[in-house]
Design a protein around this motif. Structure first.
Motif, PDB file in Angstrom:
ATOM      1  N   VAL A  81       0.856  -1.194   0.000  1.00  0.00           N
ATOM      2  CA  VAL A  81       0.000   0.000   0.000  1.00  0.00           C
ATOM      3  C   VAL A  81       0.889   1.241   0.000  1.00  0.00           C
ATOM      4  O   VAL A  81       2.058   1.181   0.386  1.00  0.00           O
ATOM      5  CB  VAL A  81      -0.951   0.031   1.226  1.00  0.00           C
ATOM      6  CG1 VAL A  81      -1.969  -1.081   1.167  1.00  0.00           C
ATOM      7  CG2 VAL A  81      -0.173  -0.021   2.530  1.00  0.00           C
ATOM      8  N   SER A  82       0.322   2.359  -0.424  1.00  0.00           N
ATOM      9  CA  SER A  82       1.101   3.587  -0.522  1.00  0.00           C
ATOM     10  C   SER A  82       1.290   4.212   0.866  1.00  0.00           C
ATOM     11  O   SER A  82       0.405   4.132   1.715  1.00  0.00           O
ATOM     12  CB  SER A  82       0.359   4.547  -1.450  1.00  0.00           C
ATOM     13  OG  SER A  82       0.698   5.858  -1.129  1.00  0.00           O
ATOM     14  N   VAL A  83       2.458   4.835   1.095  1.00  0.00           N
ATOM     15  CA  VAL A  83       2.691   5.493   2.394  1.00  0.00           C
ATOM     16  C   VAL A  83       2.391   6.993   2.319  1.00  0.00           C
ATOM     17  O   VAL A  83       2.399   7.680   3.325  1.00  0.00           O
ATOM     18  CB  VAL A  83       4.142   5.311   2.892  1.00  0.00           C
ATOM     19  CG1 VAL A  83       4.426   3.868   3.221  1.00  0.00           C
ATOM     20  CG2 VAL A  83       5.138   5.874   1.881  1.00  0.00           C
ATOM     21  N   GLY A  84       2.163   7.494   1.125  1.00  0.00           N
ATOM     22  CA  GLY A  84       1.978   8.941   0.976  1.00  0.00           C
ATOM     23  C   GLY A  84       3.328   9.624   0.863  1.00  0.00           C
ATOM     24  O   GLY A  84       4.358   9.088   1.314  1.00  0.00           O
ATOM     25  N   LEU A  85       3.312  10.792   0.306  1.00  0.00           N
ATOM     26  CA  LEU A  85       4.530  11.550   0.023  1.00  0.00           C
ATOM     27  C   LEU A  85       5.369  11.791   1.278  1.00  0.00           C
ATOM     28  O   LEU A  85       6.592  11.712   1.258  1.00  0.00           O
ATOM     29  CB  LEU A  85       4.093  12.897  -0.584  1.00  0.00           C
ATOM     30  CG  LEU A  85       5.059  13.526  -1.562  1.00  0.00           C
ATOM     31  CD1 LEU A  85       5.331  12.572  -2.719  1.00  0.00           C
ATOM     32  CD2 LEU A  85       4.478  14.840  -2.079  1.00  0.00           C
TER      33      LEU A  85
ATOM     34  N   PHE B  16       4.806  -1.319   8.608  1.00  0.00           N
ATOM     35  CA  PHE B  16       5.514  -0.140   8.078  1.00  0.00           C
ATOM     36  C   PHE B  16       6.996  -0.464   7.993  1.00  0.00           C
ATOM     37  O   PHE B  16       7.591  -0.931   8.975  1.00  0.00           O
ATOM     38  CB  PHE B  16       5.270   1.051   9.021  1.00  0.00           C
ATOM     39  CG  PHE B  16       5.984   2.301   8.612  1.00  0.00           C
ATOM     40  CD1 PHE B  16       5.494   3.093   7.581  1.00  0.00           C
ATOM     41  CD2 PHE B  16       7.161   2.696   9.256  1.00  0.00           C
ATOM     42  CE1 PHE B  16       6.146   4.259   7.199  1.00  0.00           C
ATOM     43  CE2 PHE B  16       7.828   3.859   8.872  1.00  0.00           C
ATOM     44  CZ  PHE B  16       7.319   4.640   7.849  1.00  0.00           C
ATOM     45  N   LEU B  17       7.599  -0.261   6.842  1.00  0.00           N
ATOM     46  CA  LEU B  17       9.018  -0.580   6.655  1.00  0.00           C
ATOM     47  C   LEU B  17       9.776   0.727   6.421  1.00  0.00           C
ATOM     48  O   LEU B  17       9.700   1.299   5.329  1.00  0.00           O
ATOM     49  CB  LEU B  17       9.196  -1.519   5.465  1.00  0.00           C
ATOM     50  CG  LEU B  17       8.495  -2.876   5.595  1.00  0.00           C
ATOM     51  CD1 LEU B  17       7.958  -3.345   4.268  1.00  0.00           C
ATOM     52  CD2 LEU B  17       9.453  -3.906   6.169  1.00  0.00           C
ATOM     53  N   GLN B  18      10.502   1.174   7.431  1.00  0.00           N
ATOM     54  CA  GLN B  18      11.223   2.433   7.317  1.00  0.00           C
ATOM     55  C   GLN B  18      12.443   2.278   6.410  1.00  0.00           C
ATOM     56  O   GLN B  18      13.043   1.200   6.354  1.00  0.00           O
ATOM     57  CB  GLN B  18      11.644   2.885   8.734  1.00  0.00           C
ATOM     58  CG  GLN B  18      12.290   4.232   8.812  1.00  0.00           C
ATOM     59  CD  GLN B  18      11.416   5.371   8.298  1.00  0.00           C
ATOM     60  OE1 GLN B  18      11.152   5.450   7.087  1.00  0.00           O
ATOM     61  NE2 GLN B  18      10.943   6.225   9.173  1.00  0.00           N
TER      62      GLN B  18
ATOM     63  N   PRO C 119      10.965   7.586   1.405  1.00  0.00           N
ATOM     64  CA  PRO C 119      10.846   6.352   0.609  1.00  0.00           C
ATOM     65  C   PRO C 119      10.530   5.107   1.446  1.00  0.00           C
ATOM     66  O   PRO C 119      10.935   4.014   1.065  1.00  0.00           O
ATOM     67  CB  PRO C 119      12.219   6.245  -0.031  1.00  0.00           C
ATOM     68  CG  PRO C 119      13.136   6.852   0.995  1.00  0.00           C
ATOM     69  CD  PRO C 119      12.359   7.885   1.748  1.00  0.00           C
ATOM     70  N   ALA C 120       9.854   5.260   2.585  1.00  0.00           N
ATOM     71  CA  ALA C 120       9.460   4.061   3.344  1.00  0.00           C
ATOM     72  C   ALA C 120       8.446   3.263   2.524  1.00  0.00           C
ATOM     73  O   ALA C 120       7.925   3.745   1.520  1.00  0.00           O
ATOM     74  CB  ALA C 120       8.847   4.476   4.673  1.00  0.00           C
ATOM     75  N   ARG C 121       8.166   2.051   2.987  1.00  0.00           N
ATOM     76  CA  ARG C 121       7.157   1.223   2.316  1.00  0.00           C
ATOM     77  C   ARG C 121       6.166   0.687   3.346  1.00  0.00           C
ATOM     78  O   ARG C 121       6.461   0.717   4.556  1.00  0.00           O
ATOM     79  CB  ARG C 121       7.831   0.041   1.598  1.00  0.00           C
ATOM     80  CG  ARG C 121       8.570   0.438   0.314  1.00  0.00           C
ATOM     81  CD  ARG C 121       9.549  -0.632  -0.107  1.00  0.00           C
ATOM     82  NE  ARG C 121      10.544  -0.858   0.940  1.00  0.00           N
ATOM     83  CZ  ARG C 121      11.026  -2.050   1.253  1.00  0.00           C
ATOM     84  NH1 ARG C 121      10.616  -3.131   0.602  1.00  0.00           N
ATOM     85  NH2 ARG C 121      11.919  -2.194   2.219  1.00  0.00           N
TER      86      ARG C 121
END
Ligand code: NAD
Length: 481
Positions: A102-106, A452-454, A110-112
């Protein structure tokens, strides 16, 4: 064999046996971890093969329980849907189980981020008697596809099928994976009190309330597949003969003992007599005989038989017009528990036939003048499990769909939405909580874990104390969007 037979045991002893089964399943789940995609598919394939091999036996056991249950109906409505559901699950499992990106937003690039679908652990399933195979196996398929272990408690009102299910599942799965518990309401109540990771109940709304109360003690999430009075709305422009054929056959499947059977019909006033006449013709066409017809089903037991007989008797006593269809004029003895298809014309809303879910071959017919009246009639009552609309005008159809709430809908037919695997099947309000079938069923029995993948380079430090000028700038930027 994975049967916990507590039917004759004292409730506390029974509870203890169930507790132990649950503990063993949970231990096995923790030890083995989630099954792989290959393992889940292999389980489902094994189940499918066994169902195919036992189809005739299943028809025999269910008919034994009912007194008479059409072999065709069992194959069509109890056996085939399970085979179709397994096929569908095997085919789509790779997509369902894959983590969804899923998108993380701007702001967080560049996390995912992704959603992981995990089995919740041990699932309890309580099933009813009316489709005693299908309604036990469909949730089992979804639960296994999602990688869970399962304890099943089938209905005591269909004891032969319950015993069969215990032996059948016991021969396919170890008790640490699938276990069947036999017993009645006491056992059901103790079962609902077990600390499952999810509890899936199909049955009446009244018992559904008790099940949810019991589950609340353990904060066990529930799916409740309940009943209610599913209306049929015939519009002015409905193609009558086809609509009546669909309503009559939908009503008489399993002699009306179907959770999504059309419960009552709302017809335009000037079409009411046509409806009655065509309904008689449809009964004659589908069931030229009732008593001597193996495809016309019995009511499951004496209590339910008397319940439906009472609805009709009360309407007659109050002077309501009742039309019974008995095409061959056979004598329908109470022993066989077969009831003639019956229309109850314009019953008052205070009568049992309009207050209770009918669950038998009796169809109240009420007329309306404007479609708004029909919509209002439905909306003033508990939200139904299904709604059926017959009509050609798309604008009016959409108006009815938008203004009414029901679990599901079939337009210009009855029942069939239940067979579409990709449609969620479940109720709303008094007709249930949650849904299953297809991917929705897989998700019902899965935990959707947000991950959440930082990334190594990121701006998170700007949001940490000590706060100051940069934080203020960041906030201004974030809040301006
Ligand atoms: P029921 O509620 O009497 O029994 C269902 C199951 O609940 C049985 O296994 C029973 O042993 C168990 N049970 C009984 N008391 C219990 C308790 N206190 N705690 C836990 N479990 C208990 O329902 P039924 O008569 O078997 O089924 C008919 C009803 O089910 C109808 O209202 C019908 O509309 C509904 N139904 C709904 C669906 C659906 O998919 N939404 C499908 C079929 C039937």
């Amino acid at each position: 064999m994975s049967v916990v037979s507590v039917a004759e045991a004292r409730p506390d002893v029974g509870s203890q046996a169930m507790q132990e089964t649950l503990a063993r399943q949970r231990e096995a789940f923790l030890k083995a971890g989630p099954p792989t995609l290959q393992e889940r598919r292999a389980d489902l394939r094994r189940l499918r093969r066994a169902i195919k091999n036992n189809a005739e036996r299943i028809a025999l056991e269910i008919s034994g329980d009912f007194g008479n249950r059409s072999r065709y109906e069992t194959l069509l409505a109890d056996v085939w849907p399970t085979l179709a559901a397994i096929r569908h699950a095997i085919r789509h499992l790779p997509r369902w189980t894959a983590p969804k990106r899923v998108s993380v937003g701007l702001e967080f690039m560049p996390a995912r981020a992704r959603i992981l679908y995990q089995p919740v652990g041990v699932v309890g399933i309580i099933s009813p008697w009316n489709y005693p195979f299908q309604l036990a196996i469909m949730p089992l398929i979804a639960a296994l596809a999602a990688g869970n272990r399962v304890m099943l408690k089938p209905s005591e009102l269909t004891p032969r099928t319950a015993q069969f299910l215990a032996e059948f599942l016991g021969s396919l799965f170890p008790a640490e994976q699938v276990a069947t518990v036999l017993g009645g309401p006491d056992v059901g109540a103790a079962f609902a009190g077990l600390a499952f990771d999810h509890l899936f109940y199909t049955g009446s709304t009244a018992v559904g309330r008790q099940v949810m109360r019991a589950a609340a003690e353990n904060l066990t999430p529930v799916t409740l597949e309940l009943g209610g009075k599913s209306p049929c709305i015939l519009a002015e422009d409905a193609a009558l003969p086809a609509a009546v054929d669909s309503i009559v056959s939908g009503k008489l499947l399993n002699a009306g003992q179907t959770c999504i059977a059309p419960d009552y019909v709302l017809v335009p006033r000037e079409r009411r007599e046509d409806f009655i006449k065509l309904a008689g013709e449809a009964v004659q066409k589908f069931y030229p005989m009732l008593a001597a017809n193996p495809d016309y089903d019995s009511i499951v037991n004496e209590r339910h038989y008397r319940r439906v007989v009472r609805y009709v008797a009360e309407a007659k006593e109050r002077g309501v017009r009742v039309v019974e269809f008995n095409p061959a004029q056979e004598k329908l003895g109470a022993d066989a528990r077969k009831l003639a298809p019956t229309l109850v014309i314009e019953p008052g809303d205070e009568l049992l036939v309009m207050r209770e879910e009918i669950f038998g071959p009796v169809l109240p017919v009420k007329s309306y003048s404007r479609i708004e009246e029909a919509i209002e009639y439905v909306n003033r009552r508990p939200r139904p499990l299904a709604l059926y609309y017959f009509g050609e005008d798309e604008k009016q159809r959409d108006e009815v769909l938008n203004k009414t709430l029901s679990g599901g809908v079939s337009v210009n037919d009855t029942l069939l939405h239940v067979l579409i695997e990709e449609l969620p099947f479940g109720g709303i309000g008094a007709s249930g909580i949650g849904a299953y079938h297809g991917e929705i069923g897989f998700q019902t029995f899965s935990h959707r874990k947000g991950v959440f993948l930082q990334s190594r380079f990121n701006g998170a430090k700007f949001l940490r104390p000590p706060f100051g000028r940069i934080t203020a700038l960041m906030l201004k930027l974030l809040m301006s969007r």
